[in-house]
Design an enzyme around this catalytic site. Structure first.
Site, mmCIF file in Angstrom:
data_model
loop_
_atom_site.group_PDB
_atom_site.id
_atom_site.type_symbol
_atom_site.label_atom_id
_atom_site.label_comp_id
_atom_site.label_asym_id
_atom_site.label_seq_id
_atom_site.Cartn_x
_atom_site.Cartn_y
_atom_site.Cartn_z
ATOM 1 N N ARG A 133 -47.652 27.460 25.639
ATOM 2 C CA ARG A 133 -46.856 27.109 26.827
ATOM 3 C C ARG A 133 -46.370 25.666 26.820
ATOM 4 O O ARG A 133 -46.145 25.050 27.863
ATOM 5 C CB ARG A 133 -47.632 27.365 28.118
ATOM 6 C CG ARG A 133 -47.966 28.818 28.302
ATOM 7 C CD ARG A 133 -48.324 29.146 29.734
ATOM 8 N NE ARG A 133 -48.630 30.554 29.823
ATOM 9 C CZ ARG A 133 -49.798 31.066 29.508
ATOM 10 N NH1 ARG A 133 -50.785 30.280 29.109
ATOM 11 N NH2 ARG A 133 -49.997 32.364 29.597
ATOM 12 N N LYS A 155 -32.406 19.366 24.070
ATOM 13 C CA LYS A 155 -31.984 20.773 23.933
ATOM 14 C C LYS A 155 -32.586 21.328 22.648
ATOM 15 O O LYS A 155 -32.429 20.744 21.576
ATOM 16 C CB LYS A 155 -30.465 20.859 23.821
ATOM 17 C CG LYS A 155 -29.738 20.747 25.125
ATOM 18 C CD LYS A 155 -28.306 21.202 24.875
ATOM 19 C CE LYS A 155 -27.382 20.798 25.974
ATOM 20 N NZ LYS A 155 -25.990 21.144 25.621
ATOM 21 N N LYS A 238 -25.794 8.559 24.227
ATOM 22 C CA LYS A 238 -26.195 9.916 24.589
ATOM 23 C C LYS A 238 -27.330 9.873 25.608
ATOM 24 O O LYS A 238 -27.340 10.645 26.572
ATOM 25 C CB LYS A 238 -26.602 10.734 23.358
ATOM 26 C CG LYS A 238 -26.964 12.173 23.754
ATOM 27 C CD LYS A 238 -26.847 13.200 22.676
ATOM 28 C CE LYS A 238 -27.221 14.579 23.244
ATOM 29 N NZ LYS A 238 -27.320 15.616 22.242
ATOM 30 N N GLU A 248 -27.315 19.293 32.059
ATOM 31 C CA GLU A 248 -25.899 19.624 31.866
ATOM 32 C C GLU A 248 -25.267 20.347 33.049
ATOM 33 O O GLU A 248 -24.693 21.413 32.913
ATOM 34 C CB GLU A 248 -25.697 20.447 30.579
ATOM 35 C CG GLU A 248 -24.234 20.432 30.149
ATOM 36 C CD GLU A 248 -24.000 20.873 28.714
ATOM 37 O OE1 GLU A 248 -24.964 21.118 28.000
ATOM 38 O OE2 GLU A 248 -22.825 20.951 28.353
ATOM 39 N N ARG A 252 -22.545 15.473 31.599
ATOM 40 C CA ARG A 252 -23.012 15.659 30.220
ATOM 41 C C ARG A 252 -21.929 16.397 29.416
ATOM 42 O O ARG A 252 -21.873 16.295 28.199
ATOM 43 C CB ARG A 252 -24.331 16.437 30.208
ATOM 44 C CG ARG A 252 -24.985 16.515 28.839
ATOM 45 C CD ARG A 252 -26.439 16.965 28.911
ATOM 46 N NE ARG A 252 -26.992 17.142 27.569
ATOM 47 C CZ ARG A 252 -28.285 17.218 27.299
ATOM 48 N NH1 ARG A 252 -29.177 17.124 28.252
ATOM 49 N NH2 ARG A 252 -28.701 17.381 26.060
ATOM 50 N N HIS A 259 -15.140 19.577 21.187
ATOM 51 C CA HIS A 259 -15.979 20.712 20.826
ATOM 52 C C HIS A 259 -15.424 22.077 21.212
ATOM 53 O O HIS A 259 -15.802 23.078 20.621
ATOM 54 C CB HIS A 259 -17.396 20.529 21.394
ATOM 55 C CG HIS A 259 -18.240 19.591 20.567
ATOM 56 N ND1 HIS A 259 -17.903 18.271 20.389
ATOM 57 C CD2 HIS A 259 -19.381 19.784 19.852
ATOM 58 C CE1 HIS A 259 -18.805 17.696 19.614
ATOM 59 N NE2 HIS A 259 -19.708 18.594 19.268
ATOM 60 N N HIS A 263 -15.539 24.589 18.226
ATOM 61 C CA HIS A 263 -16.271 25.864 18.210
ATOM 62 C C HIS A 263 -15.352 27.012 17.816
ATOM 63 O O HIS A 263 -15.756 27.929 17.101
ATOM 64 C CB HIS A 263 -16.934 26.112 19.573
ATOM 65 C CG HIS A 263 -18.063 25.162 19.841
ATOM 66 N ND1 HIS A 263 -18.488 24.843 21.111
ATOM 67 C CD2 HIS A 263 -18.844 24.447 18.989
ATOM 68 C CE1 HIS A 263 -19.485 23.974 21.028
ATOM 69 N NE2 HIS A 263 -19.724 23.714 19.754
ATOM 70 N N HIS A 278 -19.948 21.504 10.972
ATOM 71 C CA HIS A 278 -19.716 21.234 12.390
ATOM 72 C C HIS A 278 -18.960 19.915 12.629
ATOM 73 O O HIS A 278 -17.970 19.877 13.358
ATOM 74 C CB HIS A 278 -21.058 21.250 13.126
ATOM 75 C CG HIS A 278 -20.953 20.860 14.563
ATOM 76 N ND1 HIS A 278 -20.382 21.682 15.516
ATOM 77 C CD2 HIS A 278 -21.303 19.716 15.211
ATOM 78 C CE1 HIS A 278 -20.406 21.064 16.692
ATOM 79 N NE2 HIS A 278 -20.967 19.871 16.530
#
Ligand SMILES: NC(=O)c1ccc[n+]([C@@H]2O[C@H](COP(=O)([O-])OP(=O)(O)OC[C@H]3O[C@@H](n4cnc5c(N)ncnc54)[C@H](O)[C@@H]3O)[C@@H](O)[C@H]2O)c1
Ligand SMILES: [Zn+2]
Length: 380
Positions: A133, A155, A238, A248, A252, A259, A263, A278
């Site tokens: 956990r 993230k 950042k 976010e 953010r 992007h 993407h 990327h």
């Protein structure tokens, strides 16, 4: 502008960026040689054992030095390896890593250490978020992209067959050690791709940093002291956004400059890193964002040109035509952008710019304007 960071505090040769997230606050240390000092830096966290997660390319280069440094401070370790590459951000790898962490007799007060690029940081971070956990974890990012982007912000996650990064958790590290000398073994293409994310921070809201990048990009790529400053400044940028908007909900989103286009391009090449990595997609995406901003009369032609010229000088692609094997039609790209998670109620959200360092979130950009722009770009 000098290479002295404005607010990253210098200690000997190590730069420090603090990420102020109350009880989840942590430090990012940046400098050459931090890997060998990892034991001393990690010891204050009070762990007895560490599960080191790495990939089969990075571990032979750097794991022994990390293991030795930890052992010097009485911290035992076990090493868990996955194959290099995006395919390791999978349910199968996650299950293997979680089981291996448990098998390594790592207790709840101990640590997971991610030694690798963004793939390892995301995978190991997510495993740390869910094993027992939640366990503490330390990031030792080994790519420029991971040092300036993925290791900061908390993230973590893996990919699903429904899309990239769709299964994950916010889980902040306890410490990030960015040893900039580790980037010396990185393939030049990966280094340049990470540099696109460095440039991004200047373009978002720091015009003086963009000026500085124009003058110092070679030192960053070749491993001069400029590299440490660029990593520290990027982490600071950042971290400041993350501190304002950890999950976010608000600005953010500015970090997504370039992007939405990127993407779609990554989808167009089927995420084939042989064709486009990327950061290369982000370089094209940022150049497109500035040219689109120019077309919509937000930004001067001069600034759009400057962005393109700098990315080109640093060896990055800037045009749809630069995608090896092509990138599909304007309709296809528009549809791919529509599938991006930054789309709400059918309206496209873009990060656009009023100039270098003046990016903003533009909601409800009409699809027909995007299409017209893309057609123009494809036949430019
Ligand atoms: N969590 C976030 O906020 C966030 C942000 C941006 C990107 N990401 C994720 O990061 C991932 C991409 O990260 P990446 O670009 O670091 O890719 P990566 O982890 O796949 O590393 C790129 C390649 O370089 C190799 N490598 C790594 N370090 C090396 C070194 N020092 N020397 C030689 N080879 C080395 C790796 O083995 C790999 O083959 C993507 O999955 C992306 O979704 C996450
Ligand atoms: Zn990115």
């Amino acid at each position: 502008m000098t290479t002295t960071p404005p607010s990253a505090e210098a200690r000997e040769d190590t730069l420090r960026v603090h990420v102020p997230l109350r009880e989840r606050a942590y430090d990012i240390l940046i400098g050459r040689g931090l890997l060998d000092a990892a034991g001393a830096r990690i010891a204050p966290l009070g762990a007895r054992r560490a599960a080191i997660v790495s990939d089969e390319t990075v571990a032979p280069l750097y794991a022994d030095r990390l293991i030795a440094g930890l052992a010097e401070r009485g911290i035992g370790s076990a090493t868990i390896l996955v194959p290099p590459g995006e395919a390791s951000k999978s349910y199968e790898s996650l299950a293997r890593v979680c089981d291996a962490v448990l098998a390594a007799r790592v207790e709840r007060g101990d640590l997971v250490v991610a030694l690798g690029g963004g793939v390892i940081g995301d995978l190991a971070g997510f495993a740390a978020a869910i094993v027992r956990r939640g366990m503490r974890f330390v990031q030792i990012p080994t790519t420029l992209l991971a040092q300036v982007d993925s290791s900061v912000g908390g993230k973590t996650g893996i990919n699903s067959r429904h899309g990239k990064n769709l299964v994950g958790a916010f889980h902040q590290p306890s410490l990030v050690l960015a040893d900039t000398s580790l980037l010396d073994t990185l393939p030049p293409r990966e280094l340049k791709a990470g540099y696109a994310e460095v440039v991004k921070y200047g373009l978002i809201d720091d015009a003086p940093f963009f000026d500085w990048c124009e003058a110092n990009w070679f030192g960053i790529l070749s491993g001069g002291p400029e590299r440490d400053f660029a990593v520290a400044r990027s982490c600071e940028a950042k971290a400041a956004v993350v501190a304002r908007d950890e999950r976010e909900d608000g600005d953010r989103a500015l970090l997504n400059l370039g992007h939405t286009f990127a993407h779609a391009l990554e989808r167009a090449v089927g995420y084939d890193a042989g064709r486009l990595v990327h950061g290369e997609a982000v370089a094209i995406g940022m150049a497109l964002a500035f040219r689109f901003s120019e077309k919509l009369d937000f930004c001067s032609r001069q600034d759009a040109h400057r962005v393109e010229d700098h990315l080109t000088e640093a060896g990055l692609p800037t045009r749809l035509q630069d995608v090896p094997g092509g990138c599909g039609s304007a309709d296809w790209l528009l549809d791919a952008m529509g599938q991006d998670k930054k789309v709400k109620d059918g309206a496209l959200t873009f990060i656009l710019a009023r100039g270098i360092g003046q990016s903003f979130i533009a909601k409800g950009v009409p699809a027909d304007k995007v299409k017209k722009f893309l057609v123009g770009e494809l036949y430019a």
